[in-house]
Write a protein that holds these residues in place. Sequence first.
Motif, PDB file in Angstrom:
ATOM      1  N   LEU A 194       1.507  10.248 -10.513  1.00 42.15           N
ATOM      2  CA  LEU A 194       0.624  10.076 -11.665  1.00 42.15           C
ATOM      3  C   LEU A 194      -0.686  10.845 -11.562  1.00 42.15           C
ATOM      4  O   LEU A 194      -1.341  11.099 -12.553  1.00 42.15           O
ATOM      5  CB  LEU A 194       0.300   8.582 -11.848  1.00 42.15           C
ATOM      6  CG  LEU A 194       1.504   7.654 -12.001  1.00 42.15           C
ATOM      7  CD1 LEU A 194       1.040   6.205 -12.027  1.00 42.15           C
ATOM      8  CD2 LEU A 194       2.257   7.968 -13.273  1.00 42.15           C
ATOM      9  N   VAL A 195      -1.092  11.227 -10.327  1.00 43.50           N
ATOM     10  CA  VAL A 195      -2.409  11.867 -10.199  1.00 43.50           C
ATOM     11  C   VAL A 195      -2.374  13.320 -10.660  1.00 43.50           C
ATOM     12  O   VAL A 195      -1.337  13.978 -10.639  1.00 43.50           O
ATOM     13  CB  VAL A 195      -2.951  11.873  -8.760  1.00 43.50           C
ATOM     14  CG1 VAL A 195      -3.488  10.568  -8.383  1.00 43.50           C
ATOM     15  CG2 VAL A 195      -1.971  12.318  -7.774  1.00 43.50           C
ATOM     16  N   PHE A 196      -3.537  13.801 -11.053  1.00 44.65           N
ATOM     17  CA  PHE A 196      -3.682  15.189 -11.495  1.00 44.65           C
ATOM     18  C   PHE A 196      -4.298  16.054 -10.396  1.00 44.65           C
ATOM     19  O   PHE A 196      -3.854  17.158 -10.141  1.00 44.65           O
ATOM     20  CB  PHE A 196      -4.582  15.248 -12.741  1.00 44.65           C
ATOM     21  CG  PHE A 196      -3.981  14.580 -13.928  1.00 44.65           C
ATOM     22  CD1 PHE A 196      -3.259  15.313 -14.855  1.00 44.65           C
ATOM     23  CD2 PHE A 196      -4.127  13.212 -14.127  1.00 44.65           C
ATOM     24  CE1 PHE A 196      -2.700  14.704 -15.962  1.00 44.65           C
ATOM     25  CE2 PHE A 196      -3.559  12.599 -15.230  1.00 44.65           C
ATOM     26  CZ  PHE A 196      -2.849  13.336 -16.145  1.00 44.65           C
ATOM     27  N   ASP A 197      -5.335  15.514  -9.731  1.00 40.94           N
ATOM     28  CA  ASP A 197      -6.116  16.296  -8.778  1.00 40.94           C
ATOM     29  C   ASP A 197      -5.324  16.564  -7.488  1.00 40.94           C
ATOM     30  O   ASP A 197      -4.730  15.647  -6.912  1.00 40.94           O
ATOM     31  CB  ASP A 197      -7.389  15.515  -8.449  1.00 40.94           C
ATOM     32  CG  ASP A 197      -8.336  16.330  -7.623  1.00 40.94           C
ATOM     33  OD1 ASP A 197      -9.104  17.095  -8.212  1.00 40.94           O
ATOM     34  OD2 ASP A 197      -8.275  16.214  -6.379  1.00 40.94           O
ATOM     35  N   ASP A 256      -6.376  17.568  -4.432  1.00 43.05           N
ATOM     36  CA  ASP A 256      -6.952  17.011  -3.200  1.00 43.05           C
ATOM     37  C   ASP A 256      -6.615  15.533  -3.077  1.00 43.05           C
ATOM     38  O   ASP A 256      -6.265  15.053  -1.998  1.00 43.05           O
ATOM     39  CB  ASP A 256      -8.473  17.198  -3.202  1.00 43.05           C
ATOM     40  CG  ASP A 256      -8.852  18.667  -3.216  1.00 43.05           C
ATOM     41  OD1 ASP A 256      -8.058  19.467  -2.684  1.00 43.05           O
ATOM     42  OD2 ASP A 256      -9.909  19.005  -3.778  1.00 43.05           O
ATOM     43  N   LEU A 257      -6.743  14.821  -4.202  1.00 42.85           N
ATOM     44  CA  LEU A 257      -6.436  13.395  -4.174  1.00 42.85           C
ATOM     45  C   LEU A 257      -4.971  13.179  -3.839  1.00 42.85           C
ATOM     46  O   LEU A 257      -4.620  12.305  -3.046  1.00 42.85           O
ATOM     47  CB  LEU A 257      -6.790  12.758  -5.523  1.00 42.85           C
ATOM     48  CG  LEU A 257      -6.559  11.254  -5.632  1.00 42.85           C
ATOM     49  CD1 LEU A 257      -7.342  10.497  -4.582  1.00 42.85           C
ATOM     50  CD2 LEU A 257      -6.922  10.746  -7.016  1.00 42.85           C
ATOM     51  N   LYS A 283      -1.169  11.974   2.789  1.00 41.03           N
ATOM     52  CA  LYS A 283      -1.570  11.675   4.165  1.00 41.03           C
ATOM     53  C   LYS A 283      -1.520  10.167   4.405  1.00 41.03           C
ATOM     54  O   LYS A 283      -1.046   9.711   5.446  1.00 41.03           O
ATOM     55  CB  LYS A 283      -2.990  12.197   4.398  1.00 41.03           C
ATOM     56  CG  LYS A 283      -3.470  12.046   5.820  1.00 41.03           C
ATOM     57  CD  LYS A 283      -4.838  12.676   6.021  1.00 41.03           C
ATOM     58  CE  LYS A 283      -5.354  12.355   7.405  1.00 41.03           C
ATOM     59  NZ  LYS A 283      -6.731  12.843   7.594  1.00 41.03           N
ATOM     60  N   ASP A 284      -2.000   9.409   3.415  1.00 37.85           N
ATOM     61  CA  ASP A 284      -1.973   7.948   3.532  1.00 37.85           C
ATOM     62  C   ASP A 284      -0.537   7.451   3.625  1.00 37.85           C
ATOM     63  O   ASP A 284      -0.232   6.545   4.405  1.00 37.85           O
ATOM     64  CB  ASP A 284      -2.696   7.334   2.329  1.00 37.85           C
ATOM     65  CG  ASP A 284      -2.764   5.825   2.422  1.00 37.85           C
ATOM     66  OD1 ASP A 284      -3.220   5.339   3.470  1.00 37.85           O
ATOM     67  OD2 ASP A 284      -2.359   5.132   1.479  1.00 37.85           O
ATOM     68  N   LYS A 297       2.478   1.778  -3.365  1.00 37.58           N
ATOM     69  CA  LYS A 297       1.507   2.233  -4.363  1.00 37.58           C
ATOM     70  C   LYS A 297       1.141   3.697  -4.136  1.00 37.58           C
ATOM     71  O   LYS A 297       1.146   4.499  -5.068  1.00 37.58           O
ATOM     72  CB  LYS A 297       0.252   1.376  -4.284  1.00 37.58           C
ATOM     73  CG  LYS A 297       0.147   0.393  -5.408  1.00 37.58           C
ATOM     74  CD  LYS A 297      -1.233  -0.237  -5.378  1.00 37.58           C
ATOM     75  CE  LYS A 297      -1.519  -0.982  -6.647  1.00 37.58           C
ATOM     76  NZ  LYS A 297      -2.841  -1.647  -6.584  1.00 37.58           N
ATOM     77  N   SER A 298       0.817   4.048  -2.884  1.00 34.90           N
ATOM     78  CA  SER A 298       0.408   5.425  -2.630  1.00 34.90           C
ATOM     79  C   SER A 298       1.539   6.397  -2.928  1.00 34.90           C
ATOM     80  O   SER A 298       1.317   7.502  -3.404  1.00 34.90           O
ATOM     81  CB  SER A 298      -0.046   5.596  -1.178  1.00 34.90           C
ATOM     82  OG  SER A 298      -1.347   5.088  -1.009  1.00 34.90           O
ATOM     83  N   MET A 349       2.026   6.395  -6.924  1.00 29.97           N
ATOM     84  CA  MET A 349       0.890   6.940  -7.671  1.00 29.97           C
ATOM     85  C   MET A 349       0.767   8.448  -7.534  1.00 29.97           C
ATOM     86  O   MET A 349       0.125   9.090  -8.351  1.00 29.97           O
ATOM     87  CB  MET A 349      -0.394   6.276  -7.218  1.00 29.97           C
ATOM     88  CG  MET A 349      -0.575   4.930  -7.866  1.00 29.97           C
ATOM     89  SD  MET A 349      -2.178   4.309  -7.517  1.00 29.97           S
ATOM     90  CE  MET A 349      -2.161   2.837  -8.523  1.00 29.97           C
ATOM     91  N   CYS A 352       0.830  -1.204   0.000  1.00 28.82           N
ATOM     92  CA  CYS A 352       0.000   0.000   0.000  1.00 28.82           C
ATOM     93  C   CYS A 352       0.861   1.250   0.000  1.00 28.82           C
ATOM     94  O   CYS A 352       0.613   2.199  -0.740  1.00 28.82           O
ATOM     95  CB  CYS A 352      -0.896   0.038   1.233  1.00 28.82           C
ATOM     96  SG  CYS A 352      -2.330  -0.982   1.065  1.00 28.82           S
ATOM     97  N   LEU A 378      -4.455  13.678  -0.157  1.00 29.52           N
ATOM     98  CA  LEU A 378      -4.948  12.543   0.628  1.00 29.52           C
ATOM     99  C   LEU A 378      -3.994  11.364   0.533  1.00 29.52           C
ATOM    100  O   LEU A 378      -3.741  10.662   1.515  1.00 29.52           O
ATOM    101  CB  LEU A 378      -6.346  12.156   0.132  1.00 29.52           C
ATOM    102  CG  LEU A 378      -7.167  11.250   1.033  1.00 29.52           C
ATOM    103  CD1 LEU A 378      -7.293  11.836   2.427  1.00 29.52           C
ATOM    104  CD2 LEU A 378      -8.543  11.010   0.433  1.00 29.52           C
ATOM    105  N   MET A 379      -3.430  11.165  -0.669  1.00 27.97           N
ATOM    106  CA  MET A 379      -2.447  10.083  -0.832  1.00 27.97           C
ATOM    107  C   MET A 379      -1.214  10.345   0.018  1.00 27.97           C
ATOM    108  O   MET A 379      -0.656   9.420   0.613  1.00 27.97           O
ATOM    109  CB  MET A 379      -2.045   9.952  -2.292  1.00 27.97           C
ATOM    110  CG  MET A 379      -3.055   9.189  -3.115  1.00 27.97           C
ATOM    111  SD  MET A 379      -2.435   8.921  -4.773  1.00 27.97           S
ATOM    112  CE  MET A 379      -3.635   7.740  -5.361  1.00 27.97           C
TER     113      MET A 379
END
Lengths: 122, 81, 64, 99
Positions: free
Chosen positions: B34-37, B39-40, B46-47, B27-28, B31, B24, B43-44
């Motif tokens: 790779l993300v655009f947003d 907020d996401l 934070k994870d 991955k977090s 990734m 996990c 959060l990642m």
Amino acid sequence: MNHDYLDPINSLHMPELADTTFAMDLLLRAKEGVRNIAVALTESASPDVRNLLRNQLMQGIAMHQEIKELMINKKWFHPYELSEQYKLDQLSANNTLMIGKMNLFPVDTNRKGMFDRTPDDH
Amino acid sequence: MENQKLADHESLDLHEIINFKTLCLAKSKLMQGLVFDHDLRALMQKDVEQSMQALGELQAVYKRAPFEAPVPQNRPTPILN
Amino acid sequence: MNYALHEVLEVHELAAFKTNCLTKSKTMKALVSDQLLKDIMQQDIDVSTRQLQEYASILSNAKQ
Amino acid sequence: MNLIIEALTGMDALSDQVVAMDLLISAKSGIRNYAMAVTESGTPEIKEMLTRHLEEALDLHEQISAYMVEKGWYHAWDTNEQIRLDLNNINTALNLPIL
């Protein structure tokens, strides 16, 4: 839709598509994590291990909730409107099926020979 | 209590959880590139931070597994052709 | 309905499971001789009773 | 336990252990069921309730397993001893008369 990954038409709405996939992955992992820790808790006997797992379980539940709320706010997830969710499910399945048919990595991916010695050995 | 060995079955479950958490975290972490947003991505992150904390705690407890052994610097055998 | 379908289904599953547990705890408590075990079972009966009442109220809210 | 049934089944010494084990198994599957349900629920009211129930199930599991360890019916740290006890219980169950 076509099978050419270099065709610019396939990059339309790409950020949205990619992020929904990543967010869904994160949500599923959070869910899986909560379940795994709960199962481990039913098998653990040492008090301090139980305490640790219990805290992590509650943290995992909170994280799962946070991811779900983010996805609902962004309209990536519709637990209350099942037909909306259905459309998203089918769309992302179709899209991923299309990617599955693409030949993304045409060259040999065996790079093993590059990792068998430190730079000094060359 | 702190140094007491763990029971067999709880050690096995720790093995499962540690491997899951490790994946996990990887991955977090990856990734996020790779993300655009935004907020996401936040959060990642934070994870990632929570997972690192959690994984560290799990490792500390895992040291008390009955099958604990000295950890080498690398995997013992490199996978070569 | 103010709940999502899948959560109502989950609550339904839990209610069935808990009903079974409560029935078992109530009948089996009579077979037990150890007082400490009796106490634990009584506590389980109390907690399960309250939980089941909560499920009942959610399920009746969910009924259309 | 009813004396006649006890005498008939030879379960006089075992009955509390069987009941406690049943409670432990119920608590375990309860925890697993709750963990499933919590991750399926979104409405705050339901989520809050299920999280609370999950904690109560964890408390029950903790209580009953501590009780069983104390009684010597559950050997968490001694797998061999646990296996010996399991085999004993299996035999008792196999030898129960069918009424």
